[in-house]
Design an enzyme around this catalytic site. Sequence first.
Site, mmCIF file in Angstrom:
data_model
loop_
_atom_site.group_PDB
_atom_site.id
_atom_site.type_symbol
_atom_site.label_atom_id
_atom_site.label_comp_id
_atom_site.label_asym_id
_atom_site.label_seq_id
_atom_site.Cartn_x
_atom_site.Cartn_y
_atom_site.Cartn_z
ATOM 1 N N SER A 32 -0.108 -0.340 -5.362
ATOM 2 C CA SER A 32 -0.825 0.888 -5.008
ATOM 3 C C SER A 32 -1.602 1.354 -6.232
ATOM 4 O O SER A 32 -1.219 1.056 -7.357
ATOM 5 C CB SER A 32 0.160 1.988 -4.584
ATOM 6 O OG SER A 32 0.916 1.591 -3.467
ATOM 7 N N THR A 59 0.852 -1.189 0.000
ATOM 8 C CA THR A 59 0.000 0.000 0.000
ATOM 9 C C THR A 59 0.889 1.241 0.000
ATOM 10 O O THR A 59 2.104 1.132 0.062
ATOM 11 C CB THR A 59 -0.933 0.016 1.235
ATOM 12 O OG1 THR A 59 -1.941 0.995 1.035
ATOM 13 C CG2 THR A 59 -0.174 0.317 2.513
ATOM 14 N N CYS A 73 4.429 1.868 -8.226
ATOM 15 C CA CYS A 73 4.232 0.717 -7.342
ATOM 16 C C CYS A 73 3.010 -0.086 -7.786
ATOM 17 O O CYS A 73 1.895 0.435 -7.779
ATOM 18 C CB CYS A 73 4.045 1.200 -5.904
ATOM 19 S SG CYS A 73 3.685 -0.136 -4.758
ATOM 20 N N ALA A 113 1.707 5.672 -7.192
ATOM 21 C CA ALA A 113 0.805 4.725 -7.848
ATOM 22 C C ALA A 113 1.283 4.366 -9.251
ATOM 23 O O ALA A 113 1.074 3.242 -9.719
ATOM 24 C CB ALA A 113 -0.607 5.296 -7.895
#
EC number: 3.4.25.2
Length: 182
Positions: free
Chosen positions: A172, A10, A169, A166
């Site tokens: 995410s 996350t 990753c 985002a």
Amino acid sequence: MSDNFALHGTTILCLKKKEEIIIAADGQVSHGNTVLKSTARKLRTIANNKIIVGFAGSTADGLALFEKLEIKIEQYNSNLLRSAVELAKDWRNDKYLRRLEAMMIVADRSHILILTGNGDVIEPENNVAAIGSGGLFALSAARALMSYENNLTAEEIALKSMNIAADLCVFSNHNIIMEKVV
């Protein structure tokens, strides 16, 4: 895939610019390499919205720690630093709590704190903190933007930083939720 990998799947970011404090989280819940949910809410408020908590790691473990922190906040009259230190003591000394796989960022008007799975309480430098698999991307972007973009608000910096995380990753996403400390 190792279950420990889920601990960091996350992105949670917290930053303070001038008197504005923002915590942002993505909405993706992953198990291994599978996306289970894209609209999860990883931020919670306590103490009449004066304290915001963001958690990464096992959802159940994060919620368990959140509940324990909430009890400490009530016990110590919304004193975040004292509550976090007392929770960390419990975390280190309790066999059950030591097995929980979660990290938290907590913030109020005075403090931004990272609570780790080892029972550490860390107050980061530069008024920026991030956890999770995308945390280093978000942290780097936020620190750069805070240094060079004086015209951006804390909310704008958080959103840009979370979107960069985002993009980089895979654990995410761009479903960013933000809360402002009041």
